[in-house]
Design a protein around this motif. Sequence first.
Motif, PDB file in Angstrom:
ATOM      1  N   LYS A   7      71.217 113.377  23.371  1.00  0.00           N
ATOM      2  CA  LYS A   7      70.914 113.988  24.672  1.00  0.00           C
ATOM      3  C   LYS A   7      69.888 115.114  24.561  1.00  0.00           C
ATOM      4  O   LYS A   7      69.064 115.301  25.460  1.00  0.00           O
ATOM      5  CB  LYS A   7      72.195 114.541  25.306  1.00  0.00           C
ATOM      6  N   THR A   8      69.970 115.857  23.469  1.00  0.00           N
ATOM      7  CA  THR A   8      69.131 117.049  23.327  1.00  0.00           C
ATOM      8  C   THR A   8      67.908 116.838  22.445  1.00  0.00           C
ATOM      9  O   THR A   8      67.163 117.782  22.187  1.00  0.00           O
ATOM     10  CB  THR A   8      69.967 118.203  22.750  1.00  0.00           C
ATOM     11  N   LYS A   9      67.730 115.603  21.984  1.00  0.00           N
ATOM     12  CA  LYS A   9      66.591 115.271  21.103  1.00  0.00           C
ATOM     13  C   LYS A   9      66.610 116.125  19.829  1.00  0.00           C
ATOM     14  O   LYS A   9      65.570 116.533  19.322  1.00  0.00           O
ATOM     15  CB  LYS A   9      65.264 115.449  21.838  1.00  0.00           C
ATOM     16  N   ASP A  10      67.811 116.391  19.329  1.00  0.00           N
ATOM     17  CA  ASP A  10      67.991 117.254  18.164  1.00  0.00           C
ATOM     18  C   ASP A  10      68.037 116.398  16.893  1.00  0.00           C
ATOM     19  O   ASP A  10      69.095 115.935  16.468  1.00  0.00           O
ATOM     20  CB  ASP A  10      69.283 118.059  18.320  1.00  0.00           C
ATOM     21  N   VAL A  11      66.878 116.195  16.298  1.00  0.00           N
ATOM     22  CA  VAL A  11      66.784 115.364  15.108  1.00  0.00           C
ATOM     23  C   VAL A  11      67.525 115.992  13.934  1.00  0.00           C
ATOM     24  O   VAL A  11      68.128 115.289  13.116  1.00  0.00           O
ATOM     25  CB  VAL A  11      65.302 115.105  14.744  1.00  0.00           C
ATOM     26  N   GLU A  12      67.499 117.328  13.842  1.00  0.00           N
ATOM     27  CA  GLU A  12      68.199 118.009  12.756  1.00  0.00           C
ATOM     28  C   GLU A  12      69.702 117.746  12.821  1.00  0.00           C
ATOM     29  O   GLU A  12      70.352 117.522  11.802  1.00  0.00           O
ATOM     30  CB  GLU A  12      67.922 119.517  12.808  1.00  0.00           C
ATOM     31  N   ASN A  57      75.006 105.363  13.056  1.00  0.00           N
ATOM     32  CA  ASN A  57      74.034 104.457  13.682  1.00  0.00           C
ATOM     33  C   ASN A  57      73.415 105.089  14.930  1.00  0.00           C
ATOM     34  O   ASN A  57      72.211 104.943  15.181  1.00  0.00           O
ATOM     35  CB  ASN A  57      74.712 103.141  14.051  1.00  0.00           C
ATOM     36  N   ILE A  58      74.234 105.781  15.725  1.00  0.00           N
ATOM     37  CA  ILE A  58      73.710 106.467  16.906  1.00  0.00           C
ATOM     38  C   ILE A  58      72.731 107.561  16.481  1.00  0.00           C
ATOM     39  O   ILE A  58      71.676 107.752  17.100  1.00  0.00           O
ATOM     40  CB  ILE A  58      74.864 107.060  17.747  1.00  0.00           C
ATOM     41  N   ALA A  59      73.075 108.269  15.413  1.00  0.00           N
ATOM     42  CA  ALA A  59      72.183 109.314  14.901  1.00  0.00           C
ATOM     43  C   ALA A  59      70.847 108.718  14.447  1.00  0.00           C
ATOM     44  O   ALA A  59      69.773 109.298  14.696  1.00  0.00           O
ATOM     45  CB  ALA A  59      72.861 110.049  13.748  1.00  0.00           C
ATOM     46  N   LYS A  60      70.896 107.572  13.801  1.00  0.00           N
ATOM     47  CA  LYS A  60      69.657 106.926  13.349  1.00  0.00           C
ATOM     48  C   LYS A  60      68.805 106.486  14.542  1.00  0.00           C
ATOM     49  O   LYS A  60      67.575 106.590  14.507  1.00  0.00           O
ATOM     50  CB  LYS A  60      69.993 105.733  12.457  1.00  0.00           C
ATOM     51  N   SER A  61      69.451 105.994  15.592  1.00  0.00           N
ATOM     52  CA  SER A  61      68.709 105.627  16.800  1.00  0.00           C
ATOM     53  C   SER A  61      68.066 106.865  17.420  1.00  0.00           C
ATOM     54  O   SER A  61      66.939 106.811  17.921  1.00  0.00           O
ATOM     55  CB  SER A  61      69.638 104.954  17.819  1.00  0.00           C
ATOM     56  N   THR A  62      68.785 107.976  17.384  1.00  0.00           N
ATOM     57  CA  THR A  62      68.258 109.234  17.906  1.00  0.00           C
ATOM     58  C   THR A  62      66.992 109.640  17.169  1.00  0.00           C
ATOM     59  O   THR A  62      66.004 110.072  17.781  1.00  0.00           O
ATOM     60  CB  THR A  62      69.317 110.347  17.781  1.00  0.00           C
ATOM     61  N   ILE A  63      67.007 109.492  15.867  1.00  0.00           N
ATOM     62  CA  ILE A  63      65.834 109.831  15.054  1.00  0.00           C
ATOM     63  C   ILE A  63      64.657 108.919  15.403  1.00  0.00           C
ATOM     64  O   ILE A  63      63.505 109.366  15.493  1.00  0.00           O
ATOM     65  CB  ILE A  63      66.183 109.736  13.557  1.00  0.00           C
ATOM     66  N   LYS A  64      64.937 107.648  15.634  1.00  0.00           N
ATOM     67  CA  LYS A  64      63.873 106.709  15.994  1.00  0.00           C
ATOM     68  C   LYS A  64      63.281 107.027  17.373  1.00  0.00           C
ATOM     69  O   LYS A  64      62.081 106.853  17.599  1.00  0.00           O
ATOM     70  CB  LYS A  64      64.401 105.281  15.959  1.00  0.00           C
ATOM     71  N   ILE A  65      64.129 107.493  18.286  1.00  0.00           N
ATOM     72  CA  ILE A  65      63.636 107.882  19.609  1.00  0.00           C
ATOM     73  C   ILE A  65      62.768 109.137  19.510  1.00  0.00           C
ATOM     74  O   ILE A  65      61.770 109.273  20.216  1.00  0.00           O
ATOM     75  CB  ILE A  65      64.825 108.122  20.572  1.00  0.00           C
ATOM     76  N   ASN A  74      61.150 112.711  19.865  1.00  0.00           N
ATOM     77  CA  ASN A  74      61.011 113.758  20.873  1.00  0.00           C
ATOM     78  C   ASN A  74      60.753 113.226  22.279  1.00  0.00           C
ATOM     79  O   ASN A  74      60.443 114.005  23.196  1.00  0.00           O
ATOM     80  CB  ASN A  74      59.878 114.710  20.482  1.00  0.00           C
ATOM     81  N   ALA A  75      60.865 111.932  22.461  1.00  0.00           N
ATOM     82  CA  ALA A  75      60.636 111.359  23.790  1.00  0.00           C
ATOM     83  C   ALA A  75      61.680 111.887  24.772  1.00  0.00           C
ATOM     84  O   ALA A  75      62.811 112.189  24.391  1.00  0.00           O
ATOM     85  CB  ALA A  75      60.709 109.836  23.728  1.00  0.00           C
ATOM     86  N   ASP A  76      61.292 112.022  26.027  1.00  0.00           N
ATOM     87  CA  ASP A  76      62.233 112.473  27.057  1.00  0.00           C
ATOM     88  C   ASP A  76      63.425 111.520  27.105  1.00  0.00           C
ATOM     89  O   ASP A  76      63.272 110.294  27.169  1.00  0.00           O
ATOM     90  CB  ASP A  76      61.548 112.511  28.425  1.00  0.00           C
ATOM     91  N   SER A  77      64.614 112.110  27.096  1.00  0.00           N
ATOM     92  CA  SER A  77      65.826 111.295  27.043  1.00  0.00           C
ATOM     93  C   SER A  77      66.001 110.451  28.301  1.00  0.00           C
ATOM     94  O   SER A  77      65.803 110.924  29.424  1.00  0.00           O
ATOM     95  CB  SER A  77      67.055 112.189  26.865  1.00  0.00           C
ATOM     96  N   LEU A  78      66.356 109.202  28.104  1.00  0.00           N
ATOM     97  CA  LEU A  78      66.631 108.282  29.213  1.00  0.00           C
ATOM     98  C   LEU A  78      68.123 107.965  29.321  1.00  0.00           C
ATOM     99  O   LEU A  78      68.515 107.034  30.016  1.00  0.00           O
ATOM    100  CB  LEU A  78      65.833 106.983  29.023  1.00  0.00           C
ATOM    101  N   VAL A  79      68.936 108.763  28.642  1.00  0.00           N
ATOM    102  CA  VAL A  79      70.380 108.519  28.644  1.00  0.00           C
ATOM    103  C   VAL A  79      70.939 108.554  30.066  1.00  0.00           C
ATOM    104  O   VAL A  79      71.882 107.820  30.389  1.00  0.00           O
ATOM    105  CB  VAL A  79      71.103 109.561  27.762  1.00  0.00           C
ATOM    106  N   GLN A 109      66.574 101.143  21.611  1.00  0.00           N
ATOM    107  CA  GLN A 109      67.538 101.991  20.910  1.00  0.00           C
ATOM    108  C   GLN A 109      68.756 102.282  21.784  1.00  0.00           C
ATOM    109  O   GLN A 109      69.889 102.323  21.294  1.00  0.00           O
ATOM    110  CB  GLN A 109      66.875 103.304  20.466  1.00  0.00           C
ATOM    111  N   LEU A 110      68.545 102.457  23.086  1.00  0.00           N
ATOM    112  CA  LEU A 110      69.672 102.671  23.992  1.00  0.00           C
ATOM    113  C   LEU A 110      70.554 101.422  24.079  1.00  0.00           C
ATOM    114  O   LEU A 110      71.781 101.526  24.173  1.00  0.00           O
ATOM    115  CB  LEU A 110      69.179 103.058  25.383  1.00  0.00           C
TER     116      LEU A 110
END
Length: 219
Positions: A37-42, A101-109, A111-116, A184-185
């Motif tokens: 949700k927050t585009k927090d790759v870390e 797996n969700i974390a890996k999808s987040t990394i692939k997404i 800094n794009a604006d979240s579409l959740v 990814q979603l």
Amino acid sequence: MVVRENFEKKLEELQAKMKTMGDLAAASIEKAFEALKTKDVELALKVIEEDEVVDDLDTEINHFIIWLLAKEQPVARDLRRIIGALKISSEIERIADFGVNIAKSTIKIGNADSLVNITNLEKMKDISIKMLQNGLDSFITGDIALAKEVGDLDDEVDELSGEAYKSITSYLKEHPEETDHLVQLLLINRYLERTADHITNIAESAAYLIKGQMYDLNS
């Protein structure tokens, strides 16, 4: 009597380890979704790193169960409880993997604006966390009502998953430039749906322990 008391203490120790493992798996899902949700790759990377703790605890539980089986040679309900714990720990480990797996999808997404927000994925996540708590509590406390509730909640997740698929694919038709993000979603939707399935397996193990017969809570 002393021997029985010592055995019960060992079973309580086993259940405590399972509860800890369940809490870690739930935290993995929660953190991964927060990162999404927050585009927090870390934070997503942290989820991946922390999965090793769950894996180690799964191994520890397996060794503990093997030791219990060899030392105590349990029968009847005690044996069902120990075998159930073995199956449940495997399910919890898999649930934590879906957090990864969700974390890996987040990394692939990235800094794009979240579409959740075009989906109901967060609601699926919240229900799954409740299911996990109920499933483990059912096994530990012997509450069959909690196990059956997990089955009902799984039906809700399945319905929400279908709705999420439709909303994502409809958005994709209008915004093909967002294909990578939306794929990814779709994967996350699948991960959450499978998470609920594995939690339902936990509830079925709990129901078997309580009633001594198999229940199909996925139907």
